[in-house]
Design a protein around this motif. Structure first.
Motif, PDB file in Angstrom:
ATOM      1  N   ALA A  90       0.903  -1.235  -0.437  1.00 29.09           N
ATOM      2  CA  ALA A  90      -0.297   0.179  -0.076  1.00 29.09           C
ATOM      3  C   ALA A  90       1.202   1.779   0.114  1.00 29.09           C
TER       4      ALA A  90
ATOM      5  N   PRO B 156       0.663  10.526  -4.176  1.00 30.84           N
ATOM      6  CA  PRO B 156      -0.640   9.335  -3.288  1.00 30.84           C
ATOM      7  C   PRO B 156      -0.745   9.911  -1.956  1.00 30.84           C
TER       8      PRO B 156
ATOM      9  N   GLU C 283       0.907   4.131  -3.712  1.00 31.56           N
ATOM     10  CA  GLU C 283      -1.057   4.863  -3.464  1.00 31.56           C
ATOM     11  C   GLU C 283      -0.821   5.806  -1.796  1.00 31.56           C
ATOM     12  N   GLU C 284       0.177   5.043  -1.047  1.00 33.77           N
ATOM     13  CA  GLU C 284       0.702   6.366  -0.097  1.00 33.77           C
ATOM     14  C   GLU C 284       1.834   6.265   0.355  1.00 33.77           C
TER      15      GLU C 284
END
Ligand code: LLP
Length: 449
Positions: A202, A285, A241-242
């Motif tokens: 993630a 992100p 994403e992060e």
């Protein structure tokens, strides 16, 4: 005098916090006492959310529970809409007991046990921050057995040297935390994570240090992390994403310290992140933050009762030193011993008098247990209440029972009322876990065996 949040000095010279007279709190709840200003706590949480959300659309702010956690605190974090970062089964258990939504919890730790990993998976925490390859294997095995696919962030060591006390530096190369970017260890973990159908990669995480007075070290870390986002895309094709940048913003403990505000900090972070993303043409992100001290630190103060005031001869002028002995010390605040931490103090029942007496504040432990090396306070007398400011973070959280001293109570003050949120330990609590084996049992009188 340094006053925070709702604190003010009443006409009778007493400190007021959360609308409550601190001297009355000390009388009602006993000392030492941690007092938390609920309004200031909530204000800081709102400031963080507003500052970041105002500048960047996708942010996740998690309170770092290690700074201060009990079930009531978890409720406040939940109500304010922050996520919660926990670093042990104990912190996780506390959050779950307070019905904190598991999907808003992230689990940290550089040596998570299998039991901690299983508890995290069984309770459905939103994120696990992976510190090392062994952990990745353990999470994969436990997740596979359960048929769940946990969302993982890979903790990276960006290899920068934050300017803070050496014991609270974490982002340098030579650190026990995370996986090094330069050596390729972080990339190896990401690949393993991506190749494993039991896991979801993630994002990436770093935390560089604590009690940092501005965002300059974060800016260096952001450059490295953005370059790494680019490298990840180049070699795996994945847009991460992060991006979680941990916590670390410092607070003012003394008048002369000047940390940047939450707004200034947010602006610097977001500017640096946007700059880094633009340089490599990366998608935005989710931006993660994990503040601890800058949310809870100034919202807490500790009240002590002054006992003996001792004049000890010294060679320098004025020829003596006043030792002010308090009824707590390194068991309720180990930070001066560990990090040479400094604190501002004053006499809470005569705060309107001039702070003209130079003193050293000594704890009650059986060693050189100095809470404040040198400060000026109102002429101290036995029975006075000493307020020590800025103890909301890493005080209750780090308290111990050294010398078998019960840990203090914590009260939450707001709008003139004070609620106990952690009760004071009793003498019986101290022996509650003790066991006398049969063979050591006291023999009945008269039996000499
Ligand atoms: N995230 C991670 C992964 C951390 O390790 C820490 C703190 C934080 C967030 C929160 O950092 P803060 O915003 O509170 O600076 N006991 C020391 C501080 C140790 C900090 C450890 N990690 C002290 O009393 O100064």
């Amino acid at each position: 005098m340094l006053l925070f949040g709702t604190q003010r000095i009443l006409d009778n010279g007493h400190l007021e916090v959360g609308g409550c007279d601190a001297v009355e709190l000390a009388r009602a709840f006993g000392t030492p006492l941690y007092v938390v200003d609920e309004e200031l706590l909530r204000t800081r949480m709102r400031e963080y959310l507003a500052a970041f959300r105002g500048l960047y659309p996708k942010v996740a702010i998690a309170f770092a529970g290690k700074a201060f956690l009990c079930t009531a605190m978890a409720r406040i974090v939940e109500q304010e809409g922050l996520n919660l970062d926990v670093a042990s089964a104990g912190e996780l258990h506390t959050a779950l007991a307070a019905q904190f939504p598991a999907e808003r919890i992230s689990l940290h730790g550089n040596n998570k046990s299998i039991a901690e990993i299983e508890l995290a998976l069984d309770s459905g925490v939103g994120r696990i921050i992976v510190d090392n390859l062994l952990e990745l294997e353990r999470i994969s095995a436990a997740a596979g057995a359960r048929g769940v696919v946990p969302h993982l962030l890979i903790r990276c060591a960006p290899g920068i040297d934050p300017h803070t006390h050496r014991r609270i530096q974490t982002g340098q190369d030579d650190t026990k935390f995370g996986l090094n970017i330069r050596s390729g260890a972080a990339m190896e973990a990401i690949r393993k994570c991506q190749d494993d159908s039991a896991l979801h990669f993630a994002g990436i995480h770093c935390h560089i240090g604590s009690q940092l007075m501005d965002a300059s070290c974060h800016e260096q870390a952001i450059e490295i992390m953005c370059a790494f986002l680019h490298e990840i895309r180049e070699s795996t094709g994945v847009e991460v994403e992060e991006l979680n940048l941990g916590g670390g913003l410092g607070i003012r403990y003394l008048e002369e310290q000047n940390p940047v505000s939450v707004e200034e900090y947010a602006r610097a972070i977001v500017t640096a992140v946007r700059g880094g993303l633009a340089r490599y043409g990366l998608k935005e992100p989710m931006l993660g933050q994990e503040p601890g001290r800058s949310i809870a630190g100034q919202a807490g103060l500790t009240l002590y009762e002054i006992g003996a005031v001792k004049k000890v001869p010294i060679s320098e002028a004025p020829g003596y030193r006043s030792y002010v002995n308090i009824d707590g010390g390194m068991s309720d605040n180990p930070r001066p011993q560990l990090y040479d931490a400094v604190y501002h103090a004053f006499v809470a029942n005569r705060a309107n008098e001039p702070a003209d007496t130079s003193v050293r504040v000594a704890g009650k432990h059986c060693e050189t247990d100095i809470l404040i090396q040198e400060t000026r306070i109102q002429a101290p007398e036995t029975g006075d209440i000493l307020a020590v400011q800025g103890t909301g973070a890493y005080n209750y959280a780090m308290a111990s029972n050294y010398n078998r001293i019960p840990r203090p109570a914590v009260v939450l003050a707001r709008d003139g009322s004070a609620d106990l949120i952690v009760r004071r330990e009793t003498l019986d609590d101290l022996i509650a876990q003790d066991i006398i084996p049969e063979r050591l049992a006291k023999t009945p009188a008269g039996n000499t065996n």
